[in-house]
Design a protein around this motif. Structure first.
Motif, short mmCIF file in Angstrom:
data_model
loop_
_atom_site.label_atom_id
_atom_site.label_comp_id
_atom_site.label_asym_id
_atom_site.label_seq_id
_atom_site.Cartn_x
_atom_site.Cartn_y
_atom_site.Cartn_z
N THR A 6 128.53 38.90 -32.68
CA THR A 6 128.81 37.53 -33.12
C THR A 6 128.88 36.69 -31.85
OG1 THR A 6 130.01 38.20 -35.10
CG2 THR A 6 130.42 35.99 -34.27
N VAL A 7 127.93 35.80 -31.69
CA VAL A 7 127.84 34.95 -30.50
C VAL A 7 127.97 33.51 -30.93
CG1 VAL A 7 126.45 34.31 -28.49
CG2 VAL A 7 126.34 36.66 -29.38
N ILE A 8 128.98 32.82 -30.40
CA ILE A 8 129.18 31.41 -30.73
C ILE A 8 128.66 30.55 -29.59
CG2 ILE A 8 131.15 31.92 -32.22
CD1 ILE A 8 132.99 31.02 -29.94
N ASP A 9 128.53 29.26 -29.87
CA ASP A 9 127.93 28.37 -28.88
C ASP A 9 128.73 28.34 -27.59
OD1 ASP A 9 125.85 26.32 -28.28
OD2 ASP A 9 127.60 25.01 -28.13
N ALA A 10 130.06 28.42 -27.66
CA ALA A 10 130.88 28.36 -26.45
C ALA A 10 130.60 29.51 -25.49
CB ALA A 10 132.36 28.34 -26.83
#
Length: 356
Positions: free
Chosen positions: A151-155
């Motif tokens: 799970t990779v978020i923009d931050a």
């Protein structure tokens, strides 16, 4: 005086916590395959261009540094590559050269500077945070590979620059990816999907030109919030099923489908917005005014029917004729025809190739 060279296969280095190896120390170290750091003590290593053979790769095993700091500088390398493996929680500083380098990062706050090659950083999803600083350099296919289902978020892209692509290190692992301002600033322009369950959400603050290459996974691509830039989704025809959801937005959206050779594009009510070839065609969604589902019909790729609109009889000598081929085939088909005029004693000079 002749310079002595150390010609060994593997090198093990034991650090004492204040150790440093500079490039002058390593100038005579050649023809080795692995540098292993033996203990959990801080070490600073600067390599010489001699240390990697042209087009070769040297492995650096720093997994024994479970908490201590590795400072590794291979920026002088011009024609070889390094494959650096780290572990533990140390905040490593790694600088690499012009080769196609690979770094397997740990859980620490890593500072990686990569060079002119097509470089790869492999990292677990829990280890990638905004405290990591990755500069991928000037390669054309610099890749961030997620080590596990991610799970990779923009931050997470906050301190990443010059990145080209993100993918899973193992194709069967799923990916959940959210892109926005930080991903745009990082330079991310491509997502390569795998065979797991994948979700790519493009937010309104992502303004780049993104290509999502789908594989045979269960995929959701949601570009409904994207208002600028572009979204291109590419897939083989066998990779798209009823389990996939692909949604465009008000940016420039394109769906490109490649068949496997046994199938070809046949028809669609949106035919005027479909281009390319019968086996690799593109739907220009943003140019249409149709919302909702798009219907595209495929058919088996059967051989075309070719005939001539004229018939001629001898004599052929000193006579020229114009032949027009009539080809019955499906839309977007391209044909490369070879004419072989037979029945003559000498067939030279009467062969021609026509691309229709």
């Amino acid at each position: 005086r002749r310079q002595r060279q150390m010609c060994i296969r593997d090198s093990t280095i034991t650090a004492d916590g204040s150790a440093a190896l500079v490039k002058g120390d390593l100038i005579g170290l050649t023809k080795f395959g692995t540098i292993s750091i033996a203990n959990n003590a801080a070490i600073n290593i600067s390599t010489h261009n001699n240390n990697v053979a042209a087009s070769g790769t040297v492995a650096v095993n720093a997994s024994a540094l479970t908490s201590a700091l590795l400072t590794f500088d291979a920026s002088e390398e011009t024609d070889g590559a390094y494959n650096v493996t780290t572990a533990g929680s140390g905040d490593h500083v790694i600088t690499l050269g012009a080769g196609d380098d690979t770094v397997t990062a740990n859980t620490g706050a890593n500072n990686l500077t990569l060079g002119a090659g097509n470089d790869t950083v492999i990292i677990a999803t829990a280890s990638l945070t905004s405290t990591d600083t990755f500069n991928f350099g000037t390669g054309t296919d610099d890749v961030l590979k997620m080590l596990d289902a991610s799970t990779v978020i923009d931050a997470d892209f906050t301190n990443i620059t010059n990145l080209d692509r993100i993918t899973q290190n193992t194709a069967s692992h799923g990916m959940n990816l959210t892109l926005g301002t930080a991903a745009t600033a990082a330079g991310l322009t491509k997502v390569t999907g795998g065979t797991g369950t994948n979700s790519v959400v493009i937010g309104s603050s992502y303004t780049g030109s993104l290509t999502v290459d789908l594989a045979a996974g269960t995929d959701t691509v949601n570009g409904s919030a994207q208002t600028s830039g572009s979204l291109i989704v590419t897939a083989a025809v066998a990779s798209i099923t009823s389990a996939d959801t692909i949604t465009g937005g008000s940016a420039t959206d394109t769906l490109t489908i490649t068949t496997d050779g046994d199938w070809q594009y046949l028809s669609s009510p949106l035919g005027e917005w479909i281009g390319g070839s019968s086996s690799n065609f593109t739907l220009l969604r943003d140019e249409s005014s149709v919302s909702g589902y798009y219907t595209i019909t495929l058919a088996q790729n059967n051989a075309p029917v070719v005939s001539l609109s004229e018939e001629y009889a001898l004599p052929w000598e000193n006579t020229s004729y114009d032949f027009t081929a009539v080809i019955q085939d499906e839309p977007l088909s391209l044909h490369d025809c070879t004419w072989n005029i037979s029945g003559l004693n000498d067939n030279e000079g009467v062969l021609s190739h026509i691309h229709i």
